[in-house]
Motif scaffolding. Structure first.
Motif, PDB file in Angstrom:
ATOM      1  N   ASN A  65       3.785  48.024  36.605  1.00 36.97           N
ATOM      2  CA  ASN A  65       5.233  48.067  37.338  1.00 36.97           C
ATOM      3  C   ASN A  65       6.089  49.268  36.937  1.00 36.97           C
ATOM      4  N   GLY A  66       5.388  49.974  35.756  1.00 38.04           N
ATOM      5  CA  GLY A  66       6.094  51.161  35.307  1.00 38.04           C
ATOM      6  C   GLY A  66       6.840  50.731  33.980  1.00 38.04           C
ATOM      7  N   SER A  67       7.189  49.518  33.589  1.00 30.29           N
ATOM      8  CA  SER A  67       7.850  48.950  32.615  1.00 30.29           C
ATOM      9  C   SER A  67       6.929  49.477  31.177  1.00 30.29           C
ATOM     10  N   LYS A  68       7.547  49.552  30.156  1.00 30.60           N
ATOM     11  CA  LYS A  68       6.883  49.749  29.006  1.00 30.60           C
ATOM     12  C   LYS A  68       7.730  49.238  27.832  1.00 30.60           C
ATOM     13  N   VAL A  69       6.801  48.694  26.628  1.00 34.30           N
ATOM     14  CA  VAL A  69       7.607  48.229  25.619  1.00 34.30           C
ATOM     15  C   VAL A  69       6.730  48.957  24.421  1.00 34.30           C
ATOM     16  N   GLU A  70       7.709  49.387  23.415  1.00 35.93           N
ATOM     17  CA  GLU A  70       7.047  49.780  22.271  1.00 35.93           C
ATOM     18  C   GLU A  70       7.503  49.009  20.956  1.00 35.93           C
TER      19      GLU A  70
END
Length: 142
Positions: A65-70
């Motif tokens: 969905n385009g979300s990202k977590v670093e």
């Protein structure tokens, strides 16, 4: 000779930087795996990768969905960026959520980033709020 040494050090640093390698979600630190399961269980993972820079190792998970977590090396989240959705409410520190609901009631958090000194929060009206580690507002950018 000194110039050669400087160039060699720069070349080694550049070669070590930006060393990204795709991994599976199961290869993330346990704490990062738990975070993904708890807060993004309905999202499909498009890519997980380890990023090894000269001084730091981080992990990144990108969802379809385009979300990202670093994540940091220890599995703690460092940045949550939800371009087309919102950051899960349970992740936003209560003091920050309270400040936003009182001062910007019609907005949601779309990006949350933290380091040792501060939290940066981007909300749906485009404002970027910066809080110190005691959750005092210290800056607003538009």
């Amino acid at each position: 000779m000194i110039l050669s040494a400087i160039l060699m050090v720069f070349g080694v640093t550049t070669a070590c930087a930006d060393n990204d390698k795709p991994i599976t979600v199961a290869q993330l630190p346990a704490k990062a795996q738990q975070f993904v399961k708890a807060h993004f269980s309905n999202e499909k993972v498009a890519l997980a990768k380890i990023e090894q820079d000269f001084l730091e190792t981080t992990y990144e998970v990108v969802f379809t969905n385009g979300s990202k977590v670093e994540f940091l090396k220890n599995g703690e989240w460092k940045e949550i960026d939800c371009k087309y959705s919102t950051v899960p409410v349970a992740v936003v520190p209560a003091q920050i959520a309270q400040y936003i609901s009182q001062n910007y009631p019609d907005t949601k958090v779309v990006k949350l980033e933290r380091d040792r000194r501060e939290y940066e929060v981007k909300i749906t009206n485009g404002l970027e709020l910066t809080f110190d580690t005691r959750f005092n507002l210290i800056d607003i950018d538009d």
